[in-house]
Design a protein around this motif. Structure first.
Motif, PDB file in Angstrom:
ATOM      1  N   GLU A  43       0.824  -1.206   0.000  1.00 13.19           N
ATOM      2  CA  GLU A  43       0.000   0.000   0.000  1.00 13.19           C
ATOM      3  C   GLU A  43       0.863   1.263   0.000  1.00 13.19           C
ATOM      4  OE1 GLU A  43      -3.314   0.524  -0.359  1.00 13.19           O
ATOM      5  OE2 GLU A  43      -3.345  -1.601  -0.827  1.00 13.19           O
ATOM      6  N   LYS A  44       1.943   1.233   0.766  1.00  7.86           N
ATOM      7  CA  LYS A  44       2.833   2.381   0.863  1.00  7.86           C
ATOM      8  C   LYS A  44       3.453   2.720  -0.495  1.00  7.86           C
ATOM      9  CE  LYS A  44       7.088   3.833   3.162  1.00  7.86           C
ATOM     10  NZ  LYS A  44       8.107   3.470   4.141  1.00  7.86           N
ATOM     11  N   LYS A  46       2.325   1.627  -3.557  1.00 12.29           N
ATOM     12  CA  LYS A  46       1.394   1.549  -4.691  1.00 12.29           C
ATOM     13  C   LYS A  46       1.354   2.841  -5.511  1.00 12.29           C
ATOM     14  CE  LYS A  46      -2.196  -1.160  -4.335  1.00 12.29           C
ATOM     15  NZ  LYS A  46      -3.477  -1.699  -3.919  1.00 12.29           N
ATOM     16  N   GLY A  47       1.355   3.973  -4.865  1.00  9.74           N
ATOM     17  CA  GLY A  47       1.247   5.249  -5.560  1.00  9.74           C
ATOM     18  C   GLY A  47       2.585   5.890  -5.911  1.00  9.74           C
ATOM     19  N   LYS A  48       3.681   5.210  -5.612  1.00  7.93           N
ATOM     20  CA  LYS A  48       5.000   5.786  -5.871  1.00  7.93           C
ATOM     21  C   LYS A  48       5.371   5.656  -7.352  1.00  7.93           C
ATOM     22  CE  LYS A  48       6.058   6.353  -1.430  1.00  7.93           C
ATOM     23  NZ  LYS A  48       6.323   7.589  -0.795  1.00  7.93           N
ATOM     24  N   THR A  49       6.244   6.531  -7.787  1.00  2.00           N
ATOM     25  CA  THR A  49       6.714   6.502  -9.173  1.00  2.00           C
ATOM     26  C   THR A  49       7.738   5.380  -9.353  1.00  2.00           C
ATOM     27  OG1 THR A  49       8.578   7.986  -8.776  1.00  2.00           O
ATOM     28  CG2 THR A  49       6.458   9.006  -9.353  1.00  2.00           C
ATOM     29  N   ARG A  50       8.008   5.058 -10.595  1.00  2.00           N
ATOM     30  CA  ARG A  50       9.018   4.052 -10.910  1.00  2.00           C
ATOM     31  C   ARG A  50      10.376   4.453 -10.309  1.00  2.00           C
ATOM     32  NH1 ARG A  50       9.964  -0.125 -13.719  1.00  2.00           N
ATOM     33  NH2 ARG A  50      11.992  -0.561 -14.624  1.00  2.00           N
ATOM     34  N   GLU A  52      10.998   6.304  -7.696  1.00  2.05           N
ATOM     35  CA  GLU A  52      10.988   6.136  -6.240  1.00  2.05           C
ATOM     36  C   GLU A  52      11.153   4.664  -5.858  1.00  2.05           C
ATOM     37  OE1 GLU A  52       8.205   9.686  -4.515  1.00  2.05           O
ATOM     38  OE2 GLU A  52       7.216   8.226  -5.840  1.00  2.05           O
ATOM     39  N   LYS A  53      10.510   3.784  -6.595  1.00  2.00           N
ATOM     40  CA  LYS A  53      10.644   2.346  -6.331  1.00  2.00           C
ATOM     41  C   LYS A  53      12.064   1.874  -6.615  1.00  2.00           C
ATOM     42  CE  LYS A  53       5.817   1.520  -7.435  1.00  2.00           C
ATOM     43  NZ  LYS A  53       4.866   1.091  -8.457  1.00  2.00           N
ATOM     44  N   HIS A  90       5.031  -2.541 -13.432  1.00  2.00           N
ATOM     45  CA  HIS A  90       5.059  -1.158 -13.926  1.00  2.00           C
ATOM     46  C   HIS A  90       5.425  -1.137 -15.407  1.00  2.00           C
ATOM     47  CE1 HIS A  90       5.189   3.078 -12.490  1.00  2.00           C
ATOM     48  NE2 HIS A  90       5.788   3.240 -13.649  1.00  2.00           N
TER      49      HIS A  90
END
Length: 93
Positions: A43-44, A46-50, A52-53, A90
């Motif tokens: 969940e943390k 899920k909304g992050k950009t590529r 950031e991941k 992604h």
């Protein structure tokens, strides 16, 4: 020594090896098969950009050689697998 003896039932090495070599996880991105801690992590991120991941994955990979307790090392491996799975998904979108 045979692989099944070296990675056998007395250790979790076989499961770790299969998940690492297959770049997979028992925890699916939809939450199926995940423990509570992994669900929160999904969940943390899920909304992050590529980017950031990827940065988080790089940070975790930098921690791999560090001395840590077995449970923290397992959590590190889980997070890496989850991030790799998220990054692969992604790419498919």
């Amino acid at each position: 020594m045979a692989m099944c003896d070296e990675l056998g039932p007395n250790h979790d090495y076989m499961m770790d090896y299969v998940m690492e070599a297959g770049n997979t996880s028992l925890c699916a991105l939809d939450g199926a098969g995940c423990d509570e801690k992994s669900l929160k992590y999904l969940e943390k991120f899920k909304g992050k950009t590529r980017e950031e991941k990827e940065a988080q994955l790089e940070r975790l990979e930098g921690m791999e050689g560090s001395s840590m307790k077995a449970d923290l090392k397992d959590w590190l491996k889980k997070r890496k697998r989850l991030l790799k799975t998220m990054l692969a998904a992604h790419d498919e979108l």
